[in-house]
Design an enzyme around this catalytic site. Sequence first.
Site, PDB file in Angstrom:
ATOM      1  N   PRO A 238      51.624  29.303  35.525  1.00 51.08           N
ATOM      2  CA  PRO A 238      50.616  30.212  36.062  1.00 51.08           C
ATOM      3  C   PRO A 238      49.587  29.448  36.886  1.00 51.08           C
ATOM      4  O   PRO A 238      49.464  28.222  36.720  1.00 51.08           O
ATOM      5  CB  PRO A 238      49.956  30.801  34.809  1.00 51.08           C
ATOM      6  CG  PRO A 238      50.808  30.433  33.669  1.00 51.08           C
ATOM      7  CD  PRO A 238      51.654  29.284  34.065  1.00 51.08           C
ATOM      8  N   GLY A 240      46.314  27.719  38.215  1.00 51.05           N
ATOM      9  CA  GLY A 240      45.227  27.051  37.507  1.00 51.05           C
ATOM     10  C   GLY A 240      45.696  26.148  36.385  1.00 51.05           C
ATOM     11  O   GLY A 240      44.887  25.583  35.668  1.00 51.05           O
ATOM     12  N   GLY A 242      47.179  23.401  36.782  1.00 47.73           N
ATOM     13  CA  GLY A 242      47.132  21.999  37.174  1.00 47.73           C
ATOM     14  C   GLY A 242      48.372  21.489  37.883  1.00 47.73           C
ATOM     15  O   GLY A 242      48.648  20.289  37.844  1.00 47.73           O
ATOM     16  N   HIS A 460      31.295  54.951  24.064  1.00 50.16           N
ATOM     17  CA  HIS A 460      32.594  54.533  24.619  1.00 50.16           C
ATOM     18  C   HIS A 460      33.007  53.174  24.040  1.00 50.16           C
ATOM     19  O   HIS A 460      34.106  53.016  23.512  1.00 50.16           O
ATOM     20  CB  HIS A 460      32.478  54.452  26.151  1.00 50.16           C
ATOM     21  CG  HIS A 460      33.747  54.096  26.852  1.00 50.16           C
ATOM     22  ND1 HIS A 460      34.490  55.012  27.547  1.00 50.16           N
ATOM     23  CD2 HIS A 460      34.421  52.922  26.954  1.00 50.16           C
ATOM     24  CE1 HIS A 460      35.559  54.421  28.041  1.00 50.16           C
ATOM     25  NE2 HIS A 460      35.548  53.141  27.705  1.00 50.16           N
ATOM     26  N   GLU A 461      32.094  52.219  24.095  1.00 51.62           N
ATOM     27  CA  GLU A 461      32.427  50.873  23.600  1.00 51.62           C
ATOM     28  C   GLU A 461      32.613  50.875  22.083  1.00 51.62           C
ATOM     29  O   GLU A 461      33.481  50.178  21.554  1.00 51.62           O
ATOM     30  CB  GLU A 461      31.341  49.857  23.992  1.00 51.62           C
ATOM     31  CG  GLU A 461      31.212  49.608  25.494  1.00 51.62           C
ATOM     32  CD  GLU A 461      32.513  49.169  26.149  1.00 51.62           C
ATOM     33  OE1 GLU A 461      33.321  48.480  25.493  1.00 51.62           O
ATOM     34  OE2 GLU A 461      32.738  49.532  27.318  1.00 51.62           O
ATOM     35  N   HIS A 464      36.113  51.898  21.300  1.00 54.57           N
ATOM     36  CA  HIS A 464      37.053  50.765  21.387  1.00 54.57           C
ATOM     37  C   HIS A 464      36.942  49.903  20.135  1.00 54.57           C
ATOM     38  O   HIS A 464      37.929  49.511  19.529  1.00 54.57           O
ATOM     39  CB  HIS A 464      36.718  49.865  22.588  1.00 54.57           C
ATOM     40  CG  HIS A 464      37.080  50.449  23.915  1.00 54.57           C
ATOM     41  ND1 HIS A 464      38.342  50.910  24.191  1.00 54.57           N
ATOM     42  CD2 HIS A 464      36.361  50.608  25.048  1.00 54.57           C
ATOM     43  CE1 HIS A 464      38.369  51.346  25.435  1.00 54.57           C
ATOM     44  NE2 HIS A 464      37.180  51.178  25.987  1.00 54.57           N
ATOM     45  N   ASP A 535      40.300  51.702  31.753  1.00 57.53           N
ATOM     46  CA  ASP A 535      41.140  51.796  30.546  1.00 57.53           C
ATOM     47  C   ASP A 535      42.399  52.594  30.833  1.00 57.53           C
ATOM     48  O   ASP A 535      43.501  52.206  30.455  1.00 57.53           O
ATOM     49  CB  ASP A 535      40.391  52.518  29.424  1.00 57.53           C
ATOM     50  CG  ASP A 535      39.109  51.795  29.038  1.00 57.53           C
ATOM     51  OD1 ASP A 535      39.063  50.580  29.259  1.00 57.53           O
ATOM     52  OD2 ASP A 535      38.188  52.455  28.534  1.00 57.53           O
TER      53      ASP A 535
HETATM   54  P1  ADP Z   1      47.473  25.147  40.234  1.00 58.15           P
HETATM   55  O1  ADP Z   1      47.926  24.317  41.351  1.00 58.15           O
HETATM   56  O2  ADP Z   1      48.414  25.160  39.065  1.00 58.15           O
HETATM   57  O3  ADP Z   1      47.032  26.531  40.584  1.00 58.15           O
HETATM   58  P2  ADP Z   1      45.317  23.305  40.200  1.00 58.15           P
HETATM   59  O4  ADP Z   1      46.062  22.043  40.117  1.00 58.15           O
HETATM   60  O5  ADP Z   1      44.783  23.699  41.513  1.00 58.15           O
HETATM   61  O6  ADP Z   1      46.170  24.482  39.608  1.00 58.15           O
HETATM   62  O7  ADP Z   1      44.167  23.249  39.121  1.00 58.15           O
HETATM   63  C1  ADP Z   1      42.855  23.594  39.429  1.00 58.15           C
HETATM   64  C2  ADP Z   1      41.864  22.756  38.661  1.00 58.15           C
HETATM   65  O8  ADP Z   1      41.964  22.982  37.266  1.00 58.15           O
HETATM   66  C3  ADP Z   1      42.078  21.284  38.795  1.00 58.15           C
HETATM   67  O9  ADP Z   1      41.464  20.800  39.951  1.00 58.15           O
HETATM   68  C4  ADP Z   1      41.433  20.725  37.535  1.00 58.15           C
HETATM   69  O10 ADP Z   1      40.054  20.579  37.712  1.00 58.15           O
HETATM   70  C5  ADP Z   1      41.656  21.816  36.530  1.00 58.15           C
HETATM   71  N1  ADP Z   1      42.806  21.513  35.673  1.00 58.15           N
HETATM   72  C6  ADP Z   1      43.942  22.221  35.557  1.00 58.15           C
HETATM   73  N2  ADP Z   1      44.754  21.689  34.645  1.00 58.15           N
HETATM   74  C7  ADP Z   1      44.156  20.589  34.192  1.00 58.15           C
HETATM   75  C8  ADP Z   1      44.522  19.589  33.219  1.00 58.15           C
HETATM   76  N3  ADP Z   1      45.663  19.620  32.577  1.00 58.15           N
HETATM   77  N4  ADP Z   1      43.645  18.607  33.000  1.00 58.15           N
HETATM   78  C9  ADP Z   1      42.481  18.544  33.637  1.00 58.15           C
HETATM   79  N5  ADP Z   1      42.077  19.454  34.552  1.00 58.15           N
HETATM   80  C10 ADP Z   1      42.899  20.471  34.828  1.00 58.15           C
END
Ligand code: ADP
Length: 637
Positions: A238, A240, A242, A460-461, A464, A535
């Site tokens: 997914p 983010g 890394g 409402h909350e 939930h 929702d």
């Molecule tokens: P992707 O390419 O999978 O979308 P990124 O490599 O751009 O994700 O990750 C974005 C940021 O998230 C990185 O620059 C870093 O700061 C942080 N990050 C993600 N995974 C790690 C990890 N395993 N260790 C340290 N920082 C991480």
Amino acid sequence: MEKQKKSNELGDLKPGKKSLRWIYLFLLLSLGLILWNNRWSARETTWSDFNEKMLQQHDVAKIEIANNEAVLVYIKPDSLSKKQYKDVANGLLGSAHPGPHYHFRIGSVEVFTQQLDDAQAGFSPQEKVAVVYSKNDSWWMTILAWLLPLFLLALFWIFMAGRLANTAGGPGGNVFNFGKSKAVLFDKGNLSPVTFKEVAGYEEAKTEIMEIVEFLKKPETFTRLGAKVPKGILLVGPSGTGKTLMAKAIAGEAGVPFFSLSGSEFVEMFVGVGASRVRDLFDQAMQKTPCIIFIDEIDTIGRVRGKAASFQVNDERESTLNQLLTEMDGFAPNTGVIVMAATNRADILDPALLRPGRFDRHIYLELPNKKEREAIFGVHLRPLTLGKDIDVDYLAGQTPGFSGADIANVCNEAALIAARGKKDNIGMSDFYGAIDRVVGGLEKKTRVITPQEKKWISYHESGHAIVSWMLPHVDPLVKVSIIPRGKSLGSAWYLPAERQILTRSQLFEHLCVMLGGRAAEALVFHEVSSGALDDLEKATKQAYMMVSELGMSDKMANISFYDSTGARDTLLQKPYSEETAKLIDEAVRNLIREAFDKATGTLTAHQTELHQLADLLLRKETLGKEDLENILGERGK
Ligand code: ADP
């Protein structure tokens, strides 16, 4: 190497500067021509002046009739010293003006020559002035008239080329360079600053990748036994998690040249550019073996080909992908080039990309688990000034489902919040604020909400909250709030368990919780509001997923129309008949009705608590786990 150098040199010749020199030259030349042609300095006069003051005084040396419409008068050099000619006597740089000195327009040549004859009637033959005819006298003007549009055109072209080079060939690029790949090369002297130290967790992935890099550096150890070095490695996970970070770290650690670019950089508005960039990239790589090519977001070019083509202009993408496949097939194994790619949508990649000999090695980077989150916090907390109360273990526990990028974001937010509070160091409370912020978007206290609306939102909350508290298969609730965040007016926080599969009861009860807000409104106010839009949207989506993809309804049990290839996304047709569509719709309606009834039932059974909770929420705005326990009792596990 040679090629790389050449393209750099080409890139260094800034098109703007070179052409500017030509423009200056051209302007100077035109100016020179204008000055040289001193006809422009000829004074205008009239027939009568000419006749009386020049002709009759025998001062005229020659008359030139230009283009049958103008008369150019040349004064005798001896007469130029007369006072009346002092304005026209001097030419360029003080020399004697060669003429013409005067000019005037005439209506017709016949009339003029007749007038001239009459005026010279008393002149002796020697005194008569010679008349010459000239045509097209300003030849340079004609040339200029030709050149000017050409010149403007050239100027426009140079301007456009400059712009094109900036967009297509990269800054400082040459317009002819846009077929060249835009890969960034990390090599000796330009090493990536990131190392594996900055990538927390993923020990297995790191080991596997380093092994492959070792293949590259010492292929003999493997090829000796007949093994083939893999050609393509796909990093899947997914966003983010890394992937890009990992690639940068590989560039920093591998010690071999590393070409890095994004899939979208292949595709430009010009047809054929993508394919030629792929070719160029592989050409460059071949000259630098052993090396690694890294293509980020490969799904931009690697989507499933075929069906969608009929109503989407994606030929360019397809030809780029075909070229990539051809290139990957083209080089023999063990040549020392490894292609790495990253994607968060491995499911939509063209199967041809994943075949043996292409991206056949897959490395999965999942969302980090608690231990890994702790390690990632460790990396991102390192540069921060922290208070003594920081409990990394607790933070990791509070952030299930967060990606590495989210965690990096939390750390930065916490630092910002602490800085805003003018604190000396970052404390746990700053981290709580940061986590809330990352989860729910920015807290907005400025949004105006009427007391009546506020009451509505608290019921409402609370709806939930109570439904989730009472149903056993739902994630535990940790916090409810009626402070608006981002788009939503109120929110409830759950602590999701880390799990890979969900049972029908879990999904169904989740549905009940989603509808709990609206059920509470209906129960208390005997009316429903628009506040449940979000929702309802989520619930409907989930119900459709349960029926048509997970096969979780009675009438359509165990049938799934899920398409993992994503090829059907763009198709208008459904893979089932009208009757089935009706069945699905009916099953979804039933499911939603059941869930809503169950939510209403739960709330009816706990009406007193509902009112108590809503009252408290109205007063305190945010309720934590203790408040909930006080009213609702301990939650059964
Ligand atoms: P992707 O390419 O999978 O979308 P990124 O490599 O751009 O994700 O990750 C974005 C940021 O998230 C990185 O620059 C870093 O700061 C942080 N990050 C993600 N995974 C790690 C990890 N395993 N260790 C340290 N920082 C991480």
